[in-house]
Motif scaffolding. Sequence first.
Motif, short mmCIF file in Angstrom:
data_model
loop_
_atom_site.label_atom_id
_atom_site.label_comp_id
_atom_site.label_asym_id
_atom_site.label_seq_id
_atom_site.Cartn_x
_atom_site.Cartn_y
_atom_site.Cartn_z
N ALA A 118 126.64 -38.11 -53.27
CA ALA A 118 126.86 -36.90 -54.30
C ALA A 118 126.47 -37.13 -56.00
O ALA A 118 126.54 -37.96 -55.79
CB ALA A 118 128.72 -36.64 -54.27
N GLN A 119 125.65 -35.75 -55.67
CA GLN A 119 125.33 -35.93 -57.44
C GLN A 119 126.23 -36.21 -58.44
O GLN A 119 125.92 -36.23 -59.69
CB GLN A 119 124.21 -34.65 -57.45
N ASN A 120 127.77 -35.73 -58.11
CA ASN A 120 128.72 -35.77 -59.26
C ASN A 120 129.63 -35.91 -58.02
O ASN A 120 129.76 -35.22 -58.12
CB ASN A 120 128.05 -34.42 -59.94
N MET A 121 130.50 -36.13 -59.70
CA MET A 121 131.93 -36.85 -59.60
C MET A 121 132.85 -36.37 -60.31
O MET A 121 132.85 -36.89 -61.17
CB MET A 121 132.51 -37.31 -58.12
N GLY A 122 134.13 -35.53 -59.56
CA GLY A 122 135.30 -35.72 -60.98
C GLY A 122 136.29 -36.87 -60.44
O GLY A 122 136.01 -37.69 -59.62
N TRP A 123 137.52 -36.91 -61.34
CA TRP A 123 137.77 -38.49 -61.60
C TRP A 123 138.84 -38.16 -61.30
O TRP A 123 139.70 -39.48 -61.09
CB TRP A 123 137.44 -39.36 -62.62
N GLU A 124 139.40 -36.79 -60.86
CA GLU A 124 141.08 -37.12 -60.26
C GLU A 124 140.71 -36.56 -59.26
O GLU A 124 140.04 -36.26 -58.69
CB GLU A 124 141.80 -35.57 -61.39
N ASP A 125 141.84 -36.63 -58.52
CA ASP A 125 141.79 -36.63 -57.04
C ASP A 125 142.43 -35.51 -56.28
O ASP A 125 141.92 -34.42 -55.75
CB ASP A 125 143.49 -37.62 -56.77
N GLU A 126 143.18 -34.87 -57.44
CA GLU A 126 143.12 -33.17 -57.16
C GLU A 126 143.57 -33.09 -58.74
O GLU A 126 143.87 -33.41 -59.85
CB GLU A 126 144.23 -32.92 -56.26
N GLY A 127 143.67 -31.07 -59.02
CA GLY A 127 144.61 -30.67 -60.45
C GLY A 127 143.75 -29.86 -60.91
O GLY A 127 143.08 -28.78 -60.00
N GLN A 128 144.04 -29.70 -62.09
CA GLN A 128 143.85 -27.62 -62.47
C GLN A 128 142.53 -28.68 -63.08
O GLN A 128 141.64 -28.69 -63.77
CB GLN A 128 144.41 -28.10 -63.39
N PHE A 129 141.00 -28.30 -61.66
CA PHE A 129 139.86 -28.80 -63.21
C PHE A 129 138.97 -27.70 -62.19
O PHE A 129 138.28 -28.28 -61.54
CB PHE A 129 139.56 -30.09 -62.95
N THR A 130 138.85 -26.67 -62.64
CA THR A 130 137.62 -25.94 -61.71
C THR A 130 136.32 -26.13 -61.93
O THR A 130 136.08 -26.50 -63.11
CB THR A 130 138.20 -24.64 -62.69
N GLY A 131 135.51 -26.52 -61.21
CA GLY A 131 134.25 -25.93 -60.83
C GLY A 131 133.75 -27.84 -60.38
O GLY A 131 132.68 -28.21 -60.06
N GLU A 132 135.26 -28.67 -60.82
CA GLU A 132 135.03 -29.99 -60.23
C GLU A 132 135.10 -30.22 -58.97
O GLU A 132 135.31 -29.52 -57.81
CB GLU A 132 136.21 -30.70 -60.84
N ILE A 133 134.69 -32.01 -58.55
CA ILE A 133 134.37 -31.53 -56.40
C ILE A 133 135.76 -33.06 -56.82
O ILE A 133 135.28 -33.97 -57.06
CB ILE A 133 133.50 -31.52 -55.53
N SER A 134 136.60 -32.87 -56.01
CA SER A 134 137.54 -34.38 -55.98
C SER A 134 136.86 -36.24 -55.15
O SER A 134 136.28 -35.64 -53.97
CB SER A 134 138.96 -34.25 -56.15
N PRO A 135 137.50 -37.21 -55.39
CA PRO A 135 136.47 -38.09 -54.40
C PRO A 135 137.52 -37.97 -52.93
O PRO A 135 136.47 -38.09 -52.53
CB PRO A 135 136.79 -39.32 -55.02
#
Length: 266
Positions: A65-82
Amino acid sequence: MSKLYIGTNTKMYKNIAQTASFLEALGRQTADLSRESMELFVIPSYTALDRVSATARAAGIRLGAQNMGWEDEGQFTGEISPTMLAEVGVTIAEIGHSERRHVLGETDEMENRKVHAALRHGMTALLCVGETKAQRAHGIADEVLRTQLKEGLFGVDAARAEQLWIAYEPVWAIGVGGEPASAAYAEARHAAIRQALFELFGAAGAKIPVLYGGSVNPENAAALAAQPDIGGLFIGRSAWDAERFAAIIRQVLPIFADKAEGRRRS
């Protein structure tokens, strides 16, 4: 390194159908090449990941994947979790590409959080580092690389080093109009990266693959591959045609095999 590490990031190019077609063709073009001798990977757009996961797996191509959020879930609009990425077969998380850093404003601290998230979920963390043209001109390239590595890998235990890959991508050498680095310049930066990894992880740092990316093409791939501290190639648009990419792989695979054999003998 005992094998060649080689792959591509298709950036914001190739839709789902194009990505699937590319992976199928690359699988056919490299079907006779042992995956024991190389780690072949492709990092497409998010939208293609689920659809092409089975295709990549069948072709012996690792999916990133070209990028990844650092939290497993949560209020992070637009992010993709591991966890979401693992669900669709992703095993590599690309972190800190220069476009994420210099266009979208990501910091070393953010990259560090993403590295830890990738490791926590058993993924390979592919951390990208590189200096700007101005930093090169000021003679501080090695200092910049050491800072990006030491901050981006802060808190990572040596026992996790086997999950790390590093991509050296000079900012001035990538993208449209990029100026390819000479093989000698790339080797000097790779040597500095290797030293920093040794300082961070001791002997385990010697086993971390360090790939070069930055306007790699059929004309300069062999010279880059021959450098002692370059452990692989992270290729841009020259790899987006499967036949051309396969030709580069066949060109450099024997060079890496010879380097590995030379190390074993020494």
